[in-house]
Design a protein around this motif. Structure first.
Motif, short mmCIF file in Angstrom:
data_model
loop_
_atom_site.label_atom_id
_atom_site.label_comp_id
_atom_site.label_asym_id
_atom_site.label_seq_id
_atom_site.Cartn_x
_atom_site.Cartn_y
_atom_site.Cartn_z
N ALA A 144 0.82 -1.22 0.00
CA ALA A 144 0.00 0.00 0.00
C ALA A 144 0.86 1.26 0.00
CB ALA A 144 -0.93 0.00 1.21
N VAL A 160 -12.95 -1.45 3.23
CA VAL A 160 -12.39 -2.05 2.02
C VAL A 160 -10.96 -2.50 2.29
CG1 VAL A 160 -13.87 -0.78 0.43
CG2 VAL A 160 -11.69 0.21 1.13
N GLU A 161 -10.55 -3.48 1.56
CA GLU A 161 -9.19 -4.01 1.66
C GLU A 161 -8.26 -3.14 0.81
OE1 GLU A 161 -8.23 -6.68 3.50
OE2 GLU A 161 -10.27 -6.76 4.27
N VAL A 162 -6.97 -3.31 1.00
CA VAL A 162 -5.99 -2.67 0.13
C VAL A 162 -6.19 -3.25 -1.26
CG1 VAL A 162 -3.53 -2.41 -0.38
CG2 VAL A 162 -4.34 -2.31 1.99
N HIS A 203 -10.96 5.03 4.02
CA HIS A 203 -10.74 3.68 3.50
C HIS A 203 -11.18 2.63 4.53
CE1 HIS A 203 -8.73 1.34 0.33
NE2 HIS A 203 -8.42 0.50 1.29
N ASP A 204 -10.85 2.88 5.79
CA ASP A 204 -11.25 1.95 6.85
C ASP A 204 -12.75 2.06 7.13
OD1 ASP A 204 -8.65 1.11 7.05
OD2 ASP A 204 -8.22 2.27 8.85
N ARG A 250 -0.91 1.14 8.29
CA ARG A 250 -2.30 1.57 8.12
C ARG A 250 -2.91 1.93 9.47
NH1 ARG A 250 -6.18 -1.73 4.97
NH2 ARG A 250 -7.29 0.23 5.10
#
Length: 132
Positions: free
Chosen positions: A43, A106-108, A101-102, A84
């Motif tokens: 990431a 969602v995943e990387v 994003h968290d 992260r």
């Protein structure tokens, strides 16, 4: 001037990790293909000189085997999760809300295996875009 001051790095990474100096391309080229693939999917910039130092350690412990590659990849995954978490905590403290994003759970995002393999074959290991 510290290494992070000479780069375009604008994150907390320099507070979390030590960035070893060296030729990033040479270090990247010395990594096994499976590890290079994982580094390109990280990431954040996984700092290939740091990864090479880790690879040399894992080779001493396990020998230059798929087992050593797997152990290093698991460690890189662990480091990515730690980064992260640090970024998410900093974002929440600064903005009073979860990292988007968290919050979206969602995943990387990673390239599908076939597409990543095709790009690696087409571009070769010295493509600068492959490290971003």
């Amino acid at each position: 001037m510290a290494a992070h001051d000479r780069s375009n790095e604008r994150t907390l990474r320099h507070q979390v990790w030590r960035h070893y100096e060296g030729n990033a391309w040479d270090a990247f080229d010395q990594l096994p293909p499976r590890v290079r693939k994982r580094v390109t999917e990280h990431a954040y910039d996984a700092w290939s000189v740091n990864v090479l130092i880790l690879w040399q350690h894992y080779k001493r412990v396990h020998g230059p085997t798929p087992r050593a590659e797997g152990a290093l990849i698991r460690y890189l995954d662990y480091c990515e999760r730690l980064e992260r978490q640090v970024f998410a905590e900093h974002y929440a403290a600064e903005h009073g809300a979860p990292l988007p994003h968290d919050n979206a759970r969602v995943e990387v995002l990673r390239a599908p295996a076939k597409a990543a393999a095709r790009r690696t074959r087409e571009a070769g290991s010295r493509n600068p875009a492959s490290l971003m």
